[in-house]
Design a protein around this motif. Structure first.
Motif, short mmCIF file in Angstrom:
data_model
loop_
_atom_site.label_atom_id
_atom_site.label_comp_id
_atom_site.label_asym_id
_atom_site.label_seq_id
_atom_site.Cartn_x
_atom_site.Cartn_y
_atom_site.Cartn_z
N GLY A 513 0.80 -1.21 0.00
CA GLY A 513 0.00 0.00 0.00
C GLY A 513 0.82 1.26 0.00
O GLY A 513 1.99 1.27 -0.42
N SER A 514 0.21 2.34 0.49
CA SER A 514 0.84 3.65 0.49
C SER A 514 1.50 3.98 1.82
O SER A 514 2.16 5.01 1.94
N MET A 515 1.33 3.11 2.83
CA MET A 515 1.70 3.46 4.19
C MET A 515 3.17 3.18 4.48
O MET A 515 3.75 2.24 3.96
N ASN A 516 3.74 4.01 5.32
CA ASN A 516 5.03 3.73 5.94
C ASN A 516 4.78 3.32 7.39
O ASN A 516 3.73 3.63 7.97
N LEU A 517 5.73 2.63 7.98
CA LEU A 517 5.65 2.37 9.42
C LEU A 517 6.31 3.54 10.13
O LEU A 517 7.48 3.50 10.52
N ASP A 518 5.56 4.61 10.24
CA ASP A 518 6.02 5.79 10.96
C ASP A 518 4.82 6.50 11.55
O ASP A 518 3.67 6.19 11.25
N ILE A 519 5.11 7.46 12.41
CA ILE A 519 4.03 8.14 13.13
C ILE A 519 3.24 9.03 12.20
O ILE A 519 2.04 9.22 12.38
N ARG A 520 3.89 9.57 11.17
CA ARG A 520 3.15 10.41 10.21
C ARG A 520 2.07 9.61 9.52
O ARG A 520 0.93 10.06 9.39
N SER A 521 2.39 8.43 9.04
CA SER A 521 1.38 7.60 8.39
C SER A 521 0.32 7.14 9.38
O SER A 521 -0.84 6.96 9.03
N GLN A 522 0.73 6.92 10.62
CA GLN A 522 -0.20 6.42 11.62
C GLN A 522 -1.19 7.49 12.07
O GLN A 522 -2.39 7.21 12.20
N ARG A 523 -0.72 8.71 12.27
CA ARG A 523 -1.55 9.74 12.91
C ARG A 523 -2.04 10.84 11.99
O ARG A 523 -3.08 11.44 12.23
N GLN A 524 -1.27 11.15 10.93
CA GLN A 524 -1.58 12.36 10.17
C GLN A 524 -2.03 12.09 8.74
O GLN A 524 -3.10 12.52 8.35
N ASN A 525 -1.21 11.41 7.96
CA ASN A 525 -1.58 11.17 6.57
C ASN A 525 -2.64 10.09 6.46
O ASN A 525 -2.68 9.16 7.26
N THR A 526 -3.48 10.18 5.44
CA THR A 526 -4.39 9.08 5.15
C THR A 526 -3.68 8.08 4.25
O THR A 526 -2.85 8.45 3.42
N GLU A 527 -4.00 6.80 4.43
CA GLU A 527 -3.30 5.72 3.72
C GLU A 527 -4.30 4.66 3.25
O GLU A 527 -5.45 4.62 3.70
N ILE A 528 -3.83 3.78 2.37
CA ILE A 528 -4.62 2.67 1.90
C ILE A 528 -3.71 1.46 1.71
O ILE A 528 -2.52 1.62 1.37
N ARG A 588 26.04 14.00 7.06
CA ARG A 588 26.12 13.41 8.40
C ARG A 588 26.10 14.51 9.47
O ARG A 588 25.49 14.34 10.53
N LEU A 589 26.75 15.63 9.18
CA LEU A 589 26.75 16.75 10.13
C LEU A 589 25.34 17.32 10.29
O LEU A 589 24.91 17.63 11.41
N MET A 590 24.62 17.46 9.17
CA MET A 590 23.25 17.95 9.23
C MET A 590 22.39 17.05 10.11
O MET A 590 21.58 17.51 10.91
N LEU A 591 22.59 15.74 9.97
CA LEU A 591 21.82 14.78 10.77
C LEU A 591 22.12 14.98 12.25
O LEU A 591 21.21 14.96 13.09
N GLN A 592 23.38 15.19 12.60
CA GLN A 592 23.76 15.36 13.99
C GLN A 592 23.22 16.66 14.58
O GLN A 592 22.82 16.71 15.74
N LEU A 593 23.20 17.73 13.76
CA LEU A 593 22.78 19.03 14.27
C LEU A 593 21.26 19.15 14.36
O LEU A 593 20.72 19.66 15.35
N LEU A 594 20.55 18.71 13.31
CA LEU A 594 19.11 18.88 13.26
C LEU A 594 18.35 17.71 13.85
O LEU A 594 17.20 17.86 14.28
N GLY A 595 18.97 16.53 13.86
CA GLY A 595 18.28 15.35 14.33
C GLY A 595 17.67 15.48 15.71
O GLY A 595 16.50 15.18 15.93
N PRO A 596 18.42 15.97 16.70
CA PRO A 596 17.86 16.08 18.05
C PRO A 596 16.70 17.05 18.16
O PRO A 596 15.92 16.99 19.12
N LEU A 597 16.57 17.98 17.20
CA LEU A 597 15.51 18.98 17.24
C LEU A 597 14.22 18.50 16.58
O LEU A 597 13.19 19.16 16.69
N ALA A 598 14.27 17.39 15.88
CA ALA A 598 13.14 16.95 15.05
C ALA A 598 12.24 16.00 15.82
O ALA A 598 12.65 14.88 16.12
N PRO A 599 11.00 16.40 16.14
CA PRO A 599 10.09 15.49 16.83
C PRO A 599 9.62 14.38 15.90
O PRO A 599 9.33 14.61 14.73
N ASP A 600 9.54 13.16 16.41
CA ASP A 600 9.20 12.00 15.60
C ASP A 600 7.90 12.19 14.82
O ASP A 600 7.80 11.80 13.66
#
Length: 603
Positions: A513-528, A588-600
């Motif tokens: 289907g269209s779904m990912n196993l992530d919180i966005r697909s679970q709570r926000q986006n519609t999926e099939i 890799r640096l971008m991941l280290q800097l922005l990663g901790p700020l990004a809510p799942d």
């Protein structure tokens, strides 16, 4: 009016960047207009073709089932690779006599889409009723020109959950939606392509060059399934529920033909100015892709429709899981997702699998974890029965093996609890997702990366796809290009990005289907999703996936010191890695800097 400077391209390429895109726009945007959505919009109600009986496609389904001696009324064909995916859609358009229903998260205005939509226009001109339903997140700039379909006789087009603001600037348009940030974050992610309510395609692909192997700079590795028979009518019921929803706005209520003409002229002028700037520096202007545009177009136009009369369907019991459009609530309503739609008398995923003949004696998945905060509590109760929640319940029935492909993999507490419960029962759990280098949404990788140690500690086997794939790779993972190789694989110059969404349980139940196993697909986006009980389909897909795990993916493990190590793919000649493989130092640096700020939940 002043135009805001462009934000970094990676922030604007997908809704997955949500809050980061908005922060970038706040920092970069000048003052822009902010108009509300139109009121009192006329939405004439329409529904799918009542019965495919009497149509050529409906008759073909009956003939194919009879010739195969199918014991079940619905048939399925995994579309292995971009040629089959593109050819199936061309064939459905050519074969349609009564109706075409098309529902997508994104339709990009490029060469692949041009040929496909020209065929759709031709179908409309021969009397086929066409309905196109498109999520409104990407319909800016060039991609807004897809909305011209709405002005073709016999074609209706609606935009789901539209954003406000000018369509000429993605930054300016999204900046105007700041006041309605929560709604703007929720997107219709469903993908359907249905002809005469007799055959239809669903899966992970949107429409565009990168989904059909024609973008030289990077292509998605994706998977679709062609469905035939009564199951298609269930897919159509889902389409109708979105089409007739108050969040679906006819294009004519959002933009005029004259405004689209003006936008097209401004794009042409900008292209000409860019060519002049390049020529002024003494350089030869490059085509949009590194290959000449004429060669690309010729290759696309050379592709032939699939011969549906020769399609080897697997006839099997199946069911549809589809989020209701009310998961994206109307203005002013609660933000809690609603329950998913299913076939009548299948009130839960457990009942669905019982109807499919799947054993349900194994313990069900544990209940989703309690909300972490009071802010989550008011929506928690209504968030426990979405498509993704249904798949978690299915995982609770696994006895031996779970094989999962999720390009964006950001597991919330209930997902991790489901994995832990499966491992406690002795179930082998393997997950293939993107590596940092192959991920088109690198910030989403941060949400996955922070959960890797916990997942590995509980015994989940993690694999991350390389950004360069062997040309022979195909099957359930498709291939990345349409030139070179026996399977039409990529020439090697194209970056590969995993986009397939698939779950195989115990070698007998397949979910595509269209779904990912992530919180966005679970709570926000519609999926099939399509749930198919077929040992044969599951076996075919498993063989191809296991080949990919060996030959095209890094196997992530914990070493004796508890640190991550990436085991190189078999016969790749590559050394093992102790940092994100194939990824540049800035990434890799971008991941280290922005990663901790990004809510799942916003990744």
């Amino acid at each position: 009016m002043l135009q805001p400077p462009p934000a970094p391209a990676f922030l604007l390429s997908t809704a997955r960047y949500g809050w980061l895109a908005v922060l970038a726009m706040v920092a970069a945007a000048a003052i822009t207009g902010c108009a509300g959505l139109p009121k009192d919009v006329d939405r004439p109600v329409s529904t799918a073709l009542a019965s495919p009986a009497g149509t050529p496609l409906g008759q073909l389904v009956d003939e194919r089932r009879a010739a195969a001696g199918g014991k079940h009324p619905s048939g399925f064909l995994l579309l292995n690779g971009p040629q089959a995916a593109y050819g199936s859609r061309l064939a459905l358009v050519d074969a349609a006599q009564k109706t075409l229903d098309v529902q997508y998260y994104a339709i990009h205005a490029d060469a692949s889409t041009e040929r496909l939509l020209l065929s759709v226009v031709a179908a409309a001109r021969r009397g086929v009723r066409v309905r196109v339903l498109l999520d409104d997140f990407h319909s800016t700039g060039r991609d807004a020109q897809v909305m011209r379909l709405a002005f073709v006789p016999n074609i209706e087009m609606r935009m789901f959950n539209p954003l406000t603001g000018a369509r000429g600037s993605p930054v300016g348009r999204m900046f105007s939606a700041l006041a309605d940030f929560s709604r703007a974050q929720q997107r219709m992610h469903n993908k359907l392509f249905i002809a005469d309510n007799a055959m239809g395609v669903t899966g992970g692909r949107n429409l565009g060059d990168a989904y059909f192997g024609h973008a030289d700079s990077g292509n998605f590795v994706d998977l679709d399934v062609l469905a035939a028979g009564p199951i298609v009518q269930e897919l159509s019921r889902s389409f109708d529920s979105y089409w007739n929803n108050e969040r679906a706005y006819p294009v004519q209520s959002l933009i005029t033909r004259e405004e689209l003409d003006a936008l097209r002229e401004s794009i042409r002028a900008a292209d000409a100015a860019q060519r002049d700037r390049v020529a002024g520096r003494g350089a030869t202007p490059a085509p949009p892709d590194s290959q000449p545009a004429a060669t690309q177009r010729a290759r696309i136009w050379d592709q032939q429709p699939m011969d549906l009369a020769q399609a080897r369907f697997i006839w099997a019991p199946a069911a549809v899981l589809a989020d209701k459009p009310a998961k994206i609530p109307p203005d002013g309503a609660s933000q809690a997702p609603a329950l998913p739609e299913r076939a009548p008398a299948k009130a839960s995923p457990l009942a669905t699998t019982a109807a499919l003949g799947t054993r349900t004696a194994a313990p069900p998945a544990p209940a989703p974890a309690a909300p972490a905060s009071a802010a989550d509590a008011e929506t928690h109760d209504a968030q426990t029965d979405t498509v993704v929640d249904g798949l978690l319940q299915l995982m609770g029935q696994a006895r031996r093996d779970l094989l999962i492909i999720s390009p964006y993999f950001v597991p919330g507490p209930d997902m991790k609890q489901a994995f832990a419960a499966a491992r406690a029962r002795g179930v082998r759990v393997r997950v293939l997702t993107n590596s940092l280098a192959s991920n088109d949404a690198p910030i989403a990788h941060a949400g996955y990366a922070r959960h890797r140690p916990d997942l590995l500690a509980m015994g989940v086997e993690l694999y991350e796809m390389r950004s360069e794939l062997p040309g022979r790779l195909g099957g359930a993972l498709g291939s990345t290009g349409s030139s070179g190789g026996a399977r039409g694989g990529s020439t090697g110059s194209s970056r590969a990005m995993l986009h397939s969404k698939l779950l195989i349980m115990d070698g007998r139940l397949l979910a595509v289907g269209s779904m990912n196993l992530d919180i966005r697909s679970q709570r926000q986006n519609t999926e099939i999703a399509l749930l198919i009980r077929s040992g044969e389909l599951s076996r075919r897909a498993t063989v191809q996936i296991e080949s990919a795990l060996r030959e095209a993916a890094w196997h992530v493990e914990l070493n004796g010191d508890g640190r991550l190590v990436w085991r190189a793919p078999q016969d790749s000649g590559l050394p093992d890695a102790t940092t994100e493989p194939d990824a540049s130092a800035p990434l890799r640096l971008m991941l280290q800097l922005l990663g901790p700020l990004a809510p799942d939940h916003l990744l």
